[in-house]
Write a protein that holds these residues in place. Structure first.
Motif, PDB file in Angstrom:
ATOM      1  N   MET A 129      48.915 -40.588  73.428  1.00  0.00           N
ATOM      2  CA  MET A 129      47.793 -40.404  74.239  1.00  0.00           C
ATOM      3  C   MET A 129      46.584 -40.304  73.333  1.00  0.00           C
ATOM      4  O   MET A 129      46.559 -39.271  72.613  1.00  0.00           O
ATOM      5  CB  MET A 129      47.995 -39.293  75.249  1.00  0.00           C
ATOM      6  N   GLY A 130      45.595 -40.831  73.828  1.00  0.00           N
ATOM      7  CA  GLY A 130      44.257 -40.460  73.263  1.00  0.00           C
ATOM      8  C   GLY A 130      43.003 -40.198  74.203  1.00  0.00           C
ATOM      9  O   GLY A 130      43.289 -40.302  75.438  1.00  0.00           O
ATOM     10  N   GLY A 131      41.965 -39.417  73.623  1.00  0.00           N
ATOM     11  CA  GLY A 131      40.850 -38.943  74.490  1.00  0.00           C
ATOM     12  C   GLY A 131      39.755 -40.240  74.551  1.00  0.00           C
ATOM     13  O   GLY A 131      38.794 -39.826  75.004  1.00  0.00           O
ATOM     14  N   ALA A 132      40.131 -41.388  74.265  1.00  0.00           N
ATOM     15  CA  ALA A 132      38.990 -42.417  74.547  1.00  0.00           C
ATOM     16  C   ALA A 132      38.606 -42.505  76.010  1.00  0.00           C
ATOM     17  O   ALA A 132      39.405 -42.367  76.942  1.00  0.00           O
ATOM     18  CB  ALA A 132      39.533 -43.845  73.778  1.00  0.00           C
ATOM     19  N   ARG A 133      37.157 -42.750  76.026  1.00  0.00           N
ATOM     20  CA  ARG A 133      36.840 -42.851  77.378  1.00  0.00           C
ATOM     21  C   ARG A 133      35.863 -44.418  77.242  1.00  0.00           C
ATOM     22  O   ARG A 133      35.390 -44.810  76.633  1.00  0.00           O
ATOM     23  CB  ARG A 133      35.608 -41.888  77.661  1.00  0.00           C
ATOM     24  N   ARG A 134      36.089 -44.759  78.581  1.00  0.00           N
ATOM     25  CA  ARG A 134      35.529 -46.284  78.608  1.00  0.00           C
ATOM     26  C   ARG A 134      33.855 -46.009  78.796  1.00  0.00           C
ATOM     27  O   ARG A 134      33.144 -47.310  78.482  1.00  0.00           O
ATOM     28  CB  ARG A 134      35.630 -46.741  80.167  1.00  0.00           C
ATOM     29  N   ASP A 135      33.415 -44.951  78.932  1.00  0.00           N
ATOM     30  CA  ASP A 135      31.638 -44.998  78.856  1.00  0.00           C
ATOM     31  C   ASP A 135      31.362 -45.069  77.299  1.00  0.00           C
ATOM     32  O   ASP A 135      30.014 -45.023  77.289  1.00  0.00           O
ATOM     33  CB  ASP A 135      31.396 -43.821  79.548  1.00  0.00           C
ATOM     34  N   GLU A 136      32.351 -44.524  76.409  1.00  0.00           N
ATOM     35  CA  GLU A 136      31.768 -44.425  74.956  1.00  0.00           C
ATOM     36  C   GLU A 136      31.151 -45.781  74.269  1.00  0.00           C
ATOM     37  O   GLU A 136      30.351 -45.678  73.414  1.00  0.00           O
ATOM     38  CB  GLU A 136      33.263 -44.325  74.285  1.00  0.00           C
ATOM     39  N   GLU A 137      32.055 -46.852  74.848  1.00  0.00           N
ATOM     40  CA  GLU A 137      31.623 -48.131  73.856  1.00  0.00           C
ATOM     41  C   GLU A 137      32.117 -49.315  74.760  1.00  0.00           C
ATOM     42  O   GLU A 137      32.916 -49.263  75.581  1.00  0.00           O
ATOM     43  CB  GLU A 137      32.320 -47.837  72.638  1.00  0.00           C
ATOM     44  N   LYS A 138      31.444 -50.555  74.371  1.00  0.00           N
ATOM     45  CA  LYS A 138      31.534 -51.768  75.472  1.00  0.00           C
ATOM     46  C   LYS A 138      32.969 -52.194  75.462  1.00  0.00           C
ATOM     47  O   LYS A 138      33.439 -52.624  76.379  1.00  0.00           O
ATOM     48  CB  LYS A 138      30.458 -52.772  75.357  1.00  0.00           C
ATOM     49  N   ALA A 139      33.641 -52.303  74.098  1.00  0.00           N
ATOM     50  CA  ALA A 139      35.252 -52.625  74.161  1.00  0.00           C
ATOM     51  C   ALA A 139      36.049 -51.729  74.964  1.00  0.00           C
ATOM     52  O   ALA A 139      36.943 -52.137  75.591  1.00  0.00           O
ATOM     53  CB  ALA A 139      35.569 -52.882  72.711  1.00  0.00           C
ATOM     54  N   ARG A 140      35.565 -50.387  74.949  1.00  0.00           N
ATOM     55  CA  ARG A 140      36.401 -49.595  75.538  1.00  0.00           C
ATOM     56  C   ARG A 140      36.441 -49.550  76.922  1.00  0.00           C
ATOM     57  O   ARG A 140      37.453 -49.041  77.738  1.00  0.00           O
ATOM     58  CB  ARG A 140      36.118 -48.126  74.936  1.00  0.00           C
ATOM     59  N   ALA A 141      35.323 -50.007  77.452  1.00  0.00           N
ATOM     60  CA  ALA A 141      34.791 -50.288  78.915  1.00  0.00           C
ATOM     61  C   ALA A 141      36.028 -51.228  79.402  1.00  0.00           C
ATOM     62  O   ALA A 141      36.155 -51.441  80.722  1.00  0.00           O
ATOM     63  CB  ALA A 141      33.728 -50.925  79.212  1.00  0.00           C
ATOM     64  N   LYS A 142      36.705 -51.927  78.538  1.00  0.00           N
ATOM     65  CA  LYS A 142      37.590 -53.110  79.112  1.00  0.00           C
ATOM     66  C   LYS A 142      38.950 -52.396  79.035  1.00  0.00           C
ATOM     67  O   LYS A 142      40.037 -53.017  79.310  1.00  0.00           O
ATOM     68  CB  LYS A 142      37.559 -54.121  78.425  1.00  0.00           C
ATOM     69  N   GLU A 143      39.316 -51.298  78.440  1.00  0.00           N
ATOM     70  CA  GLU A 143      40.731 -50.777  78.087  1.00  0.00           C
ATOM     71  C   GLU A 143      41.344 -50.327  79.301  1.00  0.00           C
ATOM     72  O   GLU A 143      40.705 -49.709  80.230  1.00  0.00           O
ATOM     73  CB  GLU A 143      40.378 -49.591  77.095  1.00  0.00           C
ATOM     74  N   ARG A 144      42.507 -50.463  79.422  1.00  0.00           N
ATOM     75  CA  ARG A 144      43.562 -49.925  80.335  1.00  0.00           C
ATOM     76  C   ARG A 144      43.847 -48.419  80.096  1.00  0.00           C
ATOM     77  O   ARG A 144      43.631 -47.931  79.211  1.00  0.00           O
ATOM     78  CB  ARG A 144      44.760 -50.869  80.474  1.00  0.00           C
ATOM     79  N   PHE A 145      44.236 -47.772  81.274  1.00  0.00           N
ATOM     80  CA  PHE A 145      44.993 -46.468  81.091  1.00  0.00           C
ATOM     81  C   PHE A 145      46.159 -46.545  80.205  1.00  0.00           C
ATOM     82  O   PHE A 145      46.266 -45.790  79.284  1.00  0.00           O
ATOM     83  CB  PHE A 145      45.580 -45.929  82.591  1.00  0.00           C
TER      84      PHE A 145
END
Lengths: 413, 300
Positions: free
Chosen positions: B131-147
């Motif tokens: 589990m990590g603390g990445a958030r979708r609002d951080e970066e455009k590739a992360r905006a596409k990441e699933r839970f």
């Protein structure tokens, strides 16, 4: 501050990216370094304007091809609400992405080009919003600047839309004439459309009533896991952890566990170490009961006089997600709330042509992006509600045992 | 009583649900703990999810050797207080073993090397969900990441073949050797994290609050003078009152000038700011798709 989730679908031509860009920009959710980056990318692509779609299209392939492939999530907030946008591609080959984006949305934004009126894509997007039971639809009649802000153009779209909207299950449909490019009626009221007495898009998003979108009537609590600390202080503690799927649970309520049918009374409700008198959907809590009864993951706590349906066979509207077509001889893993079953699709009852909104009773071949009604049989009892009544106890996914991929999603009829 | 959750309560409920799904669907999950505010919030949420039991996951820290000392001190205190296991994957060790080579050149850093150490650590301890603390609002590739984000048996992410995620139904099934990265606070924004920290009274490392520090300007960011950076020609160190918006590696994470010494002041400052928190991180600026490229390899 409340949280509102909305979904959009469409292609660059509709002005969808421009609209989202406008909402983000006018609500100051786009930052300077992001804007600089998008400016730079636009220049490298030889564009003479800032391509706001580059803000939402994050993957390398999307940026190269200039299309949205996947669901992108965007965030912005106003002093009244916080918003999550599930931005999805609009083309028919991305139906599965639209379904995904719509599954948790409170509101669907449908964009119609004022010059073109209601087109095939409008039917499709509206049908999917209705299928996924999104409670509110806002139809944005866009590009009003290109029809001289004429009321007739707007009214024509409204009439066209209302003519088929009677087939939709959505009760709350609103129409707003906008120009995403010029900003009319998006965040600020248009000065060019005195004939429109309604509110701006942002005002609608800020004020739409979403308090009733959760089911607070039928008590449903699917157990995720059992918490047993085994410490001296909490030696006999036995807490049922889960997210309330429906209804309100209070200390002192008599609950029944399914499938065992055993009954007990709620003694405590916890969120972390904080004890509460009551909790409601969609809170994640831990519940302790007066009696030590056997409950584990996949079981459901409910109120005695309000039972879900116990079934091994049921009908559902399905969307197929996988490149591998549906195989009638295959058994799939079915996930419903926190329980897993094995299932077979007994029968494809009909396939939906989502461009014409007609049923096809002949063609029973199901491949990627198909929407169809199916009869499903499971190896164990499921405790279900119609999707219309509860999105959480009324939804399922199917998983391919061989690849472990999620191959379909379904809404129980 | 009003039966409508406030936005932070709803985000919290969602995150706790996801963390409990991880516990239930996997055999050997872990929390990736960087010492930054996001992984601190994840740890706090895990504490709430399983109270009165202890957090049933170890904390895994990938130590680049270039951490701020404040981060390490905070980490050790937290682990003590929670009574959870700490597992440290060391980039220095990966270098010593010849698994990776130190980058050379002007903008060398240990950022990319972490991926190898992370994947080696996952393999060594056989973690099947991190589990990590990445958030979708951080970066455009992360905006596409699933839970629930699938990784193949080489630890790689395939953004084009992500599993659809609908409703509350998360699919963590996988084959031997594969694993998942799970992001319980996907839907949170930087502001949500700060507001949550405030409302829950979560203690943060002192780096996040303004303090005096010797810094120099590099690539438009204030970099801390310290043991892992050498000043180049024309770079002059100055004393500034600064704080950090994220906690990356010391040589590549820029500080912002700030007088915010309390959480309330930090939140006010963020509300007024016009750049993203990752805007001060050199690791994201290497190319337009720097994050997607690293994520495909197995980065956080």
């Amino acid at each position: 501050m409340e949280l509102l989730r909305f979904t959009t679908a469409g292609s660059v031509d509709d002005g969808k990216s421009t609209l989202i860009g406008r909402l983000l920009f006018d609500s100051k959710a786009i930052f300077e370094d992001q804007l600089e980056q998008v400016k730079g990318s636009s220049e490298r692509k030889g564009l003479d304007h800032i391509d706001l779609s580059l803000l939402t299209d994050g993957l390398k392939d999307e940026r190269e091809q200039g299309i949205t492939i996947d669901v992108a999530y965007r965030y912005f907030a106003t002093p009244k609400r916080k918003f999550i946008i599930a931005d999805t591609p609009g083309h028919i080959q991305y139906t599965r992405n639209m379904v995904t984006g719509a599954s948790t949305a409170n509101v669907a934004l449908i964009l119609v080009d004022a010059r073109k009126g209601v087109i095939e894509q409008t039917y499709r997007h509206s049908f999917l919003a209705s299928l996924l039971q999104i409670p509110h639809i806002i139809v944005c009649v866009n590009k009003m600047d290109l029809v001289e802000y004429a009321e007739e153009a707007f009214q024509k779209v409204v009439e066209q839309y209302e003519a088929f909207a009677s087939k939709l299950a959505v009760k709350d449909i609103r129409f707003i004439p906008i120009s995403a490019l010029k900003g009319d009626n998006v965040v600020n009221r248009s000065e060019k459309m005195d004939w429109y007495q309604g509110a701006t898009l942002l005002y609608n998003l800020e004020s739409i009533h979403i308090g009733s979108d959760e089911n607070h009537i039928d008590t449903r609590f699917a157990v995720q896991t059992v918490i047993r600390p085994h410490t001296d202080e909490y030696h006999d503690f036995r807490g049922y952890a889960g997210r309330i799927d429906g209804g309100i649970i209070r200390v002192g309520d008599e609950l029944q566990a399914l499938p065992s049918g055993l009954k007990s009374v709620v003694s405590n409700i916890y969120l972390g170490d904080k004890a509460m008198e009551e909790a409601f959907a969609p809170m994640s809590v831990t519940i302790t009961l007066k009696d030590d009864i056997d409950i584990s993951r996949g079981n459901m706590l409910i109120r005695l006089n309000n039972q879900p349906e116990k079934v091994k066979e049921f009908d559902a509207m399905m969307c197929w997600f996988n490149e591998k077509p549906f195989n009638p001889n295959t058994k799939y893993i079915l996930r419903h709330t926190t329980s897993d079953a094995i299932c077979k699709i007994q029968e494809v009852i009909y396939k939906m042509d989502i461009s014409t909104l007609t049923r096809n009773n002949e063609d029973k071949n199901i491949s990627m992006n198909d929407i169809f009604k199916a009869k499903i049989r499971t190896n164990i009892d499921l405790f279900i509600d119609p999707y219309q009544r509860n999105r959480k106890t009324g939804s399922i996914i199917l998983i391919d045992e061989a690849t472990n991929e999620t191959v379909a999603g379904g809404m129980i009829s | 009583m009003n039966y409508q959750l406030k936005h932070l309560q709803e985000l919290e409920a969602e995150a706790i649900f996801v963390i409990r799904e991880v516990y239930s669907q996997f055999q050997n999950p872990a929390i990736l703990f960087s010492g930054g505010k996001d992984s601190i919030v994840i740890t706090h949420l895990a504490k709430k999810a399983f109270w009165p039991a202890k957090i049933p996951f170890p904390l895994v820290h990938i130590d680049t050797g270039h951490n701020f000392p404040e981060t390490i001190e905070y980490r050790d205190n937290l682990v003590n207080e929670l009574g959870v296991k700490l597992i440290v994957g060391s980039v220095q060790e990966s270098i010593n073993k010849g698994r990776v080579a130190e980058e050379t050149g002007l903008n060398a850093s240990r950022n990319a090397l972490q991926t190898t150490t992370l994947l080696d650590t996952i393999e060594q301890y056989k973690f099947d969900a991190c589990m990590g603390g990445a958030r979708r609002d951080e970066e455009k590739a992360r905006a596409k990441e699933r839970f629930f984000s699938h990784r193949d048996d080489f630890g790689q992410w395939n953004p084009k073949n992500q599993r659809p995620e609908l409703w509350n139904l998360f699919n963590g099934r996988k084959n031997q050797g594969e694993h998942f990265r799970v992001f319980p606070i996907s839907n949170w924004t930087e502001m949500d994290v700060w507001q949550y920290v405030l409302s829950e009274g979560i203690e943060l490392p002192s780096l996040y609050f303004s303090h005096e520090r010797e810094v120099f300007l590099r690539n438009d960011a204030w970099i801390s003078v310290g043991p892992y950076v050498e000043l180049r020609e024309n770079e002059i160190s100055v004393k500034k009152i600064v704080r950090y918006r994220t906690c990356g590696d010391m040589p590549i994470t820029g500080a912002v000038e700030s007088n915010a010494t309390t959480l309330e002041q930090v939140i006010q400052e963020i509300a007024a700011t016009r750049t993203t928190e990752r805007g001060s991180r050199a690791d994201d600026k290497r190319s337009e798709t720097a994050m997607e490229d690293r994520k495909k390899q197995g980065y956080f």
